[in-house]
Design a protein around this motif. Sequence first.
Motif, PDB file in Angstrom:
ATOM      1  N   UNK A 117       0.838  -1.200   0.000  1.00  0.00           N
ATOM      2  CA  UNK A 117       0.000   0.000   0.000  1.00  0.00           C
ATOM      3  C   UNK A 117       0.876   1.255   0.000  1.00  0.00           C
ATOM      4  N   UNK A 118       1.974   1.216   0.764  1.00  0.00           N
ATOM      5  CA  UNK A 118       2.907   2.340   0.797  1.00  0.00           C
ATOM      6  C   UNK A 118       3.472   2.595  -0.596  1.00  0.00           C
ATOM      7  N   UNK A 119       3.620   1.532  -1.370  1.00  0.00           N
ATOM      8  CA  UNK A 119       4.152   1.649  -2.737  1.00  0.00           C
ATOM      9  C   UNK A 119       3.081   2.039  -3.751  1.00  0.00           C
ATOM     10  N   UNK A 120       1.863   2.299  -3.284  1.00  0.00           N
ATOM     11  CA  UNK A 120       0.800   2.724  -4.191  1.00  0.00           C
ATOM     12  C   UNK A 120       0.015   1.583  -4.802  1.00  0.00           C
ATOM     13  N   UNK A 121       0.172   0.382  -4.290  1.00  0.00           N
ATOM     14  CA  UNK A 121      -0.551  -0.773  -4.809  1.00  0.00           C
ATOM     15  C   UNK A 121      -1.702  -1.145  -3.873  1.00  0.00           C
ATOM     16  N   UNK A 122      -2.676  -1.895  -4.397  1.00  0.00           N
ATOM     17  CA  UNK A 122      -3.785  -2.369  -3.576  1.00  0.00           C
ATOM     18  C   UNK A 122      -3.723  -3.889  -3.501  1.00  0.00           C
ATOM     19  N   UNK A 123      -3.275  -4.441  -2.381  1.00  0.00           N
ATOM     20  CA  UNK A 123      -3.186  -5.901  -2.251  1.00  0.00           C
ATOM     21  C   UNK A 123      -4.557  -6.529  -2.030  1.00  0.00           C
ATOM     22  N   UNK A 124      -4.772  -7.660  -2.662  1.00  0.00           N
ATOM     23  CA  UNK A 124      -6.022  -8.410  -2.523  1.00  0.00           C
ATOM     24  C   UNK A 124      -5.656  -9.840  -2.156  1.00  0.00           C
ATOM     25  N   UNK A 125      -6.160 -10.316  -1.019  1.00  0.00           N
ATOM     26  CA  UNK A 125      -5.796 -11.650  -0.526  1.00  0.00           C
ATOM     27  C   UNK A 125      -6.707 -12.719  -1.113  1.00  0.00           C
ATOM     28  N   UNK A 126      -6.118 -13.826  -1.505  1.00  0.00           N
ATOM     29  CA  UNK A 126      -6.863 -15.012  -1.952  1.00  0.00           C
ATOM     30  C   UNK A 126      -6.398 -16.194  -1.109  1.00  0.00           C
ATOM     31  N   UNK A 127      -7.349 -16.903  -0.517  1.00  0.00           N
ATOM     32  CA  UNK A 127      -7.001 -18.053   0.320  1.00  0.00           C
ATOM     33  C   UNK A 127      -7.091 -19.347  -0.484  1.00  0.00           C
ATOM     34  N   UNK A 128      -6.002 -20.092  -0.512  1.00  0.00           N
ATOM     35  CA  UNK A 128      -6.012 -21.384  -1.201  1.00  0.00           C
ATOM     36  C   UNK A 128      -6.940 -22.384  -0.510  1.00  0.00           C
ATOM     37  N   UNK A 129      -7.226 -22.156   0.779  1.00  0.00           N
ATOM     38  CA  UNK A 129      -8.117 -23.073   1.501  1.00  0.00           C
ATOM     39  C   UNK A 129      -9.486 -23.167   0.830  1.00  0.00           C
ATOM     40  N   UNK A 130      -9.916 -22.093   0.173  1.00  0.00           N
ATOM     41  CA  UNK A 130     -11.232 -22.111  -0.465  1.00  0.00           C
ATOM     42  C   UNK A 130     -11.264 -22.946  -1.738  1.00  0.00           C
ATOM     43  N   UNK A 131     -10.108 -23.424  -2.187  1.00  0.00           N
ATOM     44  CA  UNK A 131     -10.053 -24.223  -3.407  1.00  0.00           C
ATOM     45  C   UNK A 131      -9.950 -25.725  -3.114  1.00  0.00           C
ATOM     46  N   UNK A 132     -10.161 -26.109  -1.837  1.00  0.00           N
ATOM     47  CA  UNK A 132     -10.174 -27.543  -1.545  1.00  0.00           C
ATOM     48  C   UNK A 132     -11.322 -28.212  -2.296  1.00  0.00           C
ATOM     49  N   UNK A 133     -11.066 -29.423  -2.775  1.00  0.00           N
ATOM     50  CA  UNK A 133     -12.119 -30.252  -3.339  1.00  0.00           C
ATOM     51  C   UNK A 133     -13.058 -30.691  -2.226  1.00  0.00           C
ATOM     52  N   UNK A 134     -14.273 -31.063  -2.589  1.00  0.00           N
ATOM     53  CA  UNK A 134     -15.155 -31.641  -1.588  1.00  0.00           C
ATOM     54  C   UNK A 134     -14.485 -32.869  -0.975  1.00  0.00           C
TER      55      UNK A 134
END
Length: 490
Positions: free
Chosen positions: A248-265
């Motif tokens: 953010x200090x560098x002028x970017x907007x970080x967006x988090x993605x969790x790999x946990x949400x990609x587990x198979x059933x």
Amino acid sequence: MNGRNEEERRIYERSARMILLLAMRELYPGAKVRFEHSIGQGIYMNVTGVSLTASMVRRIEARMREIVRRNLPVEKSRWTREQAVAYFRAQGQEDTVRLLAYRPFEHFDVYTCGGLSEYFYGAMVATTGEVGQFALRFYYPGMVLLLPGDDLQGPPAPFAERPQLMRAYAEANECARILQCETAADLNDIIARGDIRSFIRVNEAMQERAIAQIADRIVARGARIVFVAGPSSSGKTTFANRLSVQLCVCGKRPVAISLDNYYLNRESVPRGEDGKPDLECLESLDVPLFNEQLVELLAGREAEMPLYSFKTGMRKERGVRLSVGRDDILIVEGIHGLNDALSADIPSELKFRVYVSALTQLNLDCHNRIRTTDVRLLRRMVRDHQFRATQAIETMQMWDAVRAGEEKYIFPFQERADVMFNSSLLYEIAVLKKYAYPMLKSIGRDSPYYVRSRRLVKFLNYFLECEREDEIPTTSILREFIGGCMFYVE
């Protein structure tokens, strides 16, 4: 590696180190050896007092083999503090003398072999003949002691060069040298003098600068996705949050993605050798969907990100719709982040990989190193107890499976990282002791984890407790384990 094999391996390693020290004394009596850290199945050591060459290392290995053939007894005896101090001072081992001064006991178990006496925390073999498999390799400017695999059967494991890891350790050791804190006694001196407040601040400032430098590299690369990976209890989550702040200090907007949400059933997850779902393997994730959605997001299109319920073991019916802009950087935290197969559809120039690990800089003394694994276990025990009401013995029951997963899915890929971040803090053991020590002391002799717990108790006995926990900032990686972290709702 199961718990029993791990303890047996440590006995084997300690004994091999003593044989090496005896060989060094016989061949190069003026040399000083410092055992520093693991590298693959070996231990890297630095040597001062002589300039090592490959031929010298071959000569040392030959003398070690001769000592093994002599089958010399390794005898344990109990010395008073005065006896131990007098002996080690005469040997020029002032680091050991200072270490013993802080241990809260008046007697010490010392091992003697071939006229050499050494102080190790932990058991040893009965005779040198029991250490049959090892190799010594010159690795400028020091050397590596190679040992057999986890089961201690067969020849020593082949040498595996780890240039990134070696650089990370070299940087960690340089930080310890700058801060004049390279041994347990150094840290104890800082606490005893009342200087721990400023020491904590400098430790934390050095880490913050390192994170800021990583953010600068990410922006300079023009990366759109940052993968954060590392072993258990390395502080990945707090690191990812602090990296987001710096981006953010560098002028970017970080967006988090969790790999946990990609587990198979759960019914589709591959089974491990124990017949249970193997949630550690890459195949447990919906990798095609993950790649497809990354491509959509990078192309400026909206994607419906999945949401996974660990309670039901199923993906929820509806996910979360997400889109990212040109100045947005995706941050993906997960153990497979360094594996190319996870994001095969994304060009390499758009990716930046960070390997996070707690590479402990401290030694007890020159001949007794502190294992990164032990510090991570202490972190995990404290966190599990603080936030999950889990007792130490339960954490230990899970730890061997956690370590096996790391060996299989994390460590083989660590050299693929663009940068390694060391999450270890020079003062952290003195803080963790307050929480971990009583938990470990409560484990009784009837427990299968008693030997391990006693080893950790003995290890912690060398450290004074840090009583200025209030000085630890709320953004500290250590707060992830002891509590009070600003990035979490507790």
